[in-house]
Design an enzyme around this catalytic site. Structure first.
Site, short mmCIF file in Angstrom:
data_model
loop_
_atom_site.label_atom_id
_atom_site.label_comp_id
_atom_site.label_asym_id
_atom_site.label_seq_id
_atom_site.Cartn_x
_atom_site.Cartn_y
_atom_site.Cartn_z
CG PHE A 208 38.47 46.03 35.38
CD1 PHE A 208 36.92 45.91 35.77
CD2 PHE A 208 38.96 46.09 37.03
CE1 PHE A 208 36.35 45.99 36.76
CE2 PHE A 208 38.46 45.93 37.80
CZ PHE A 208 37.10 46.03 38.06
CG ASP A 317 45.75 49.35 36.40
OD1 ASP A 317 46.04 48.65 37.48
OD2 ASP A 317 44.33 49.39 36.41
CE LYS A 348 43.26 42.71 41.39
NZ LYS A 348 42.16 41.93 41.59
CB THR A 372 40.76 58.83 56.97
OG1 THR A 372 39.57 59.68 56.70
CG2 THR A 372 40.70 58.85 58.58
#
Ligand SMILES: Cc1ncc(COP(=O)(O)O)c(C=O)c1O
Length: 491
Positions: A208, A317, A348, A372
């Site tokens: 994931f 990751d 997280k 941005t």
């Protein structure tokens, strides 16, 4: 008592304040000593709020509504005043639990309040102290990588990590590096090669990495996330599936490592031959959403060698596993890799998202990696406070200690209820245990909640723990006792 602690104390419901005096060994003053339920969960207030919300926004994933003024430490209080021991912590995102005094204190400082109110476009108008924050807060905990780029969420950190791998791969092919041909400049405008090259990212079964379009092509945990979405035709290799306990199945599990690595090498070779080379390999140190699947240090060491051999960037990751939950700052630090990965993504528990990276994985031209906001300085202020508490309270040691207690307790339950549970696994507090069927897992999670314990699901039949770093042995005891009584009822 510092002001913020007093405030936290005063906000605590009266019935909880009575137990405060006895909870002297908690790291959080005023933390409840046990779950306390007034209604079933979700209770009437949560059900009412659910109806209200669901007519505005799809609310099917909501478990209950929370009262964040009253939640404290390891305990979340819901809209019906139920006090729940939270071992899932907002999908693994709260390193110090709820309303930690050090975090509340951050915005008592007016300078910090200004950083919160005036959210800058960080790529263009960063504040004067931003370079210092990047160096002293973020690079201070870097896993031996010299650069950091801040982003908006876990998925967008992975998405930009893919872009870095593509750019680095193409740059190595260019002579001189960084020179674009006219053909490249025109062809990319119509999504065609050579400007838009046919490069690929290799990911793993059950992985994931997020729900944005590119990361979804590297996500393989549940069909519902991917259905109807256009996908890149990128390769996927098997992630090792181990037999437990690990000590008993050393040979079988190392054969499994070799099989998976052989498949990785085959893919790297075939895709290169087929002119769709793999520019990046993305992998979780422990697959979290996809079943809390772990792989050995040896697997990761060999994977890194293969990535180097075929010129693919290795992206680790650490969105869910980073920031201390493994007992080290970064979970992949348990693997003794020869050198750091090319990119390590985070989000997280770090509050801010982004990625650490090598010099090669740094964009050479402006606006190629950009959006941005590019992060949020307010979140770095919180991270700064979190890192100080991790150090001051020696939380990495605490995670190891509490993790060991939890793991031993789960193994004991597994022996006691061997017809219901199997395969206890994980590092630190990144733990999970399997139930024999998906239905049983769902039932156990439901019953645990009715006993005031919040855990998560993972994969098809795993119960996943993702507590805060401040979880202590007394919390582990409460969880294990209640887990046992749920299993006794089900049996
Ligand atoms: C390993 C991993 N990567 C990426 C993501 C996506 O992060 P976000 O939800 O912040 O986009 C998650 C989220 O659960 C995750 O667990």
């Amino acid at each position: 008592m510092p002001r913020a602690w007093i405030t936290a104390f005063l906000r605590t419901p009266l019935h909880l304040n009575k137990v405060i005096a006895r909870s002297s060994c908690s790291l959080i003053p005023g933390e409840p000593t046990a779950p306390c339920l007034k209604t079933e969960i979700p209770g009437p207030n949560s059900k009412r709020l659910f109806k209200e919300m669901n007519c505005i926004q799809q609310a099917g994933t909501v478990q209950f509504f929370a009262n964040y003024d009253k939640s404290l430490g390891n305990y979340i209080v819901d809209a019906d005043e139920n006090v729940i021991l939270d071992l899932y912590m907002q999908i693994a995102t709260m390193p110090l639990g709820y309303n930690h005094p050090a975090m509340l204190e951050v915005f008592c400082d007016k300078h910090n309040l200004h950083a919160l109110v005036n959210r800058p476009a960080l790529g263009v108008y960063p504040s004067e102290d931003w370079p210092r924050k990047l160096r002293d807060v973020l690079l201070n905990v870097s896993p031996r990588l010299p650069h950091v780029t801040t982003m908006m969420c876990g998925a967008c950190s992975n998405e930009n990590a893919f872009k870095q791998c593509f750019m680095a791969y193409r740059n190595r092919e260019r002579c001189p590096p960084g020179s674009f041909t006219e053909e490249e400049k025109t062809s990319c405008m119509t999504n065609c090669p050579p400007g838009s090259p046919d490069l690929t990212i290799l990911s793993f079964q059950n992985a994931f990495h997020g729900r944005t379009l590119a990361t979804l092509s590297a996500t393989h945990s549940k069909a519902i996330h991917k259905l109807d979405m256009v996908a890149f035709k990128w390769p996927m290799a098997r992630f090792p599936q181990y037999c437990y306990p690990l000590d008993e199945f050393k040979c079988k599990n190392s054969e499994e490592d070799e099989k998976c690595l052989a498949q990785v090498e085959d893919i790297l070779c075939q895709y290169k031959k087929g002119n769709r080379p793999v520019a990046g390999i993305i992998i979780e140190p422990i697959q979290s959403e996809g079943g809390n699947n772990e792989a050995s240090p040896c697997f990761f060491q060999k994977l890194q060698k293969l990535a180097k051999q075929y010129g693919a960037g290795l992206i680790i990751d650490e969105v869910q596993t980073g920031c201390g939950a493994s007992g080290k700052m970064w979970c992949h630090e348990h693997f003794n890799l020869e050198c750091p990965p090319d990119i390590v993504t985070f989000a997280k528990k770090m509050q801010i998202s982004g990625y650490f990276h090598t010099e090669e994985m740094t964009a050479k031209e402006t606006y190629r990696i950009f959006n941005t906001w590019m992060g949020d300085p307010g979140k770095v202020l919180l991270l700064e406070a979190i890192l100080k508490v991790i150090q001051k309270d020696n939380l990495l040691c605490l995670v190891q200690k509490t993790g060991q207690k939890l793991k031993c307790g789960l193994l004991e339950l597994e022996r006691e209820f061997c017809f219901l549970l199997d395969s206890t696994r994980g590092i630190g507090t990144l733990l999970a245990v399997n139930c024999t069927t998906p239905q049983l897992r769902d039932e156990v999670l439901k019953c645990l909640k009715q006993k005031g314990i919040q855990c998560g699901g993972s994969g098809t039949r795993s119960i996943r723990l993702r507590p805060a770093l401040i979880l202590q042995e007394q919390h582990a005891d409460i969880f294990l006792d209640r887990f046992r009584s749920v299993l006794q009822c089900i049996k």
